[in-house]
Motif scaffolding. Structure first.
Motif, PDB file in Angstrom:
ATOM      1  N   ARG A  85       0.803  -1.195   0.057  1.00 40.45           N
ATOM      2  CA  ARG A  85       0.098  -0.082  -0.061  1.00 40.45           C
ATOM      3  C   ARG A  85       0.960   1.136  -0.076  1.00 40.45           C
ATOM      4  O   ARG A  85       0.542   2.324  -0.506  1.00 40.45           O
ATOM      5  N   ARG A  99       0.282   9.631  -5.563  1.00 41.17           N
ATOM      6  CA  ARG A  99       0.176  10.664  -5.214  1.00 41.17           C
ATOM      7  C   ARG A  99       1.548  11.851  -5.589  1.00 41.17           C
ATOM      8  O   ARG A  99       1.300  12.945  -5.819  1.00 41.17           O
ATOM      9  N   ASP A 123      -1.794  11.887   4.544  1.00 40.62           N
ATOM     10  CA  ASP A 123      -2.579  11.040   3.695  1.00 40.62           C
ATOM     11  C   ASP A 123      -1.912   9.665   3.596  1.00 40.62           C
ATOM     12  O   ASP A 123      -2.728   8.849   3.285  1.00 40.62           O
ATOM     13  N   ASP A 162       0.548   3.972  -2.768  1.00 38.10           N
ATOM     14  CA  ASP A 162       0.066   5.337  -2.519  1.00 38.10           C
ATOM     15  C   ASP A 162       1.038   6.386  -2.896  1.00 38.10           C
ATOM     16  O   ASP A 162       0.512   7.443  -3.505  1.00 38.10           O
ATOM     17  N   ASN A 186      -2.424   7.414   6.728  1.00 37.99           N
ATOM     18  CA  ASN A 186      -3.846   7.096   6.596  1.00 37.99           C
ATOM     19  C   ASN A 186      -4.085   5.774   5.918  1.00 37.99           C
ATOM     20  O   ASN A 186      -4.925   4.944   6.297  1.00 37.99           O
ATOM     21  N   GLU A 187      -3.610   5.873   4.623  1.00 37.38           N
ATOM     22  CA  GLU A 187      -3.799   4.566   3.717  1.00 37.38           C
ATOM     23  C   GLU A 187      -3.163   3.447   4.270  1.00 37.38           C
ATOM     24  O   GLU A 187      -3.854   2.302   4.450  1.00 37.38           O
ATOM     25  N   THR A 204      -4.964   1.983   7.462  1.00 35.48           N
ATOM     26  CA  THR A 204      -6.264   1.244   7.120  1.00 35.48           C
ATOM     27  C   THR A 204      -6.000  -0.072   6.578  1.00 35.48           C
ATOM     28  O   THR A 204      -6.705  -0.815   6.890  1.00 35.48           O
ATOM     29  N   ALA A 205      -5.098  -0.058   5.744  1.00 41.88           N
ATOM     30  CA  ALA A 205      -4.514  -1.439   5.163  1.00 41.88           C
ATOM     31  C   ALA A 205      -4.354  -2.334   6.346  1.00 41.88           C
ATOM     32  O   ALA A 205      -4.607  -3.589   6.300  1.00 41.88           O
TER      33      ALA A 205
END
Length: 220
Positions: free
Chosen positions: A52, A60, A194, A56, A197-198, A201-202
């Protein structure tokens, strides 16, 4: 379960572990019995976090997954140490490692016109921004090694090396020193809010799903 982030200099650390495992396992014997499963859950979470993270950052910023993965190493949890770690290392990256336009070095007598301004950006979205500070415009130069870089004059600093001065004077070049312009490192990208956060979550998704299955199967 606990997540820990740390950024120090050129390194970022993401740690997935269990807080107070020994104390909890005494109260809930099934946790100690499932030590191997817990180790596997931590390692799966770290593996997913690494995937991830690369996805990510690549989504970005103007950087490839290959570059992110090359900067990232993973240390698996073991039966004796229920902590998995991701370590992201890297120094500040030159602006030329992201997107610069135009990214070629002007030379006197060239058929190409000297660009009025050099622009750059780090984020994948958004517009390129002109590189100018205190009235000094950045420009692209190519060193003898063939390496190209975005540079800027350093006001008040003159080349003192006699050989360099003589060479530059003979060619009519400015004697003011130049410095390469840098942007964020990969560890800094890894700890952007950001991105964190990703990754969080993973990690929690893997932990919740697997821990629930493990405990349900043991307690039912």
């Amino acid at each position: 379960w606990a997540l820990f982030y740390s950024t120090r200099g050129y390194k970022a650390l993401i740690r997935v572990s269990i807080n107070g495992f020994e104390k909890v396992s005494e109260e809930i014997q099934c946790l100690e019995d499932n030590r191997r499963e817990i180790k596997n859950i931590l390692n799966q979470a770290a593996k997913k976090a690494q995937q991830r993270l690369a996805d990510d950052i690549r989504g970005r910023f103007l950087i490839t997954k290959k570059e992110v993965n090359a900067a990232t190493s993973k240390k698996n949890a073991t039966l004796s140490n229920l902590t998995a770690e991701l370590c992201v290392k890297g120094n500040a990256r030159e602006l030329g490692d992201y997107k610069v336009s135009p990214f070629w070095a002007y030379s006197a007598g060239s058929e190409k016109k000297r660009p009025s301004v050099v622009k750059a950006k780090v984020y994948r979205t958004g517009d390129l921004k002109g590189l100018e500070k205190d009235g000094l415009k950045a420009f692209v130069t190519e060193f003898k090694s063939g390496h190209k870089a975005v540079v800027q004059r350093v006001p008040g600093e003159i080349y003192s090396n006699p050989k360099k001065r003589a060479e530059r004077e003979s060619k009519g070049w400015d004697l003011t020193k130049i410095r390469s312009l840098y942007s964020v490192s990969i560890p800094q990208l890894a700890t952007q809010k950001d991105v964190k956060n990703e990754v969080d979550t993973a990690i929690w998704k893997i932990i919740r799903e697997n821990a629930t299955q493990m405990l349900f199967g043991k307690l039912r």
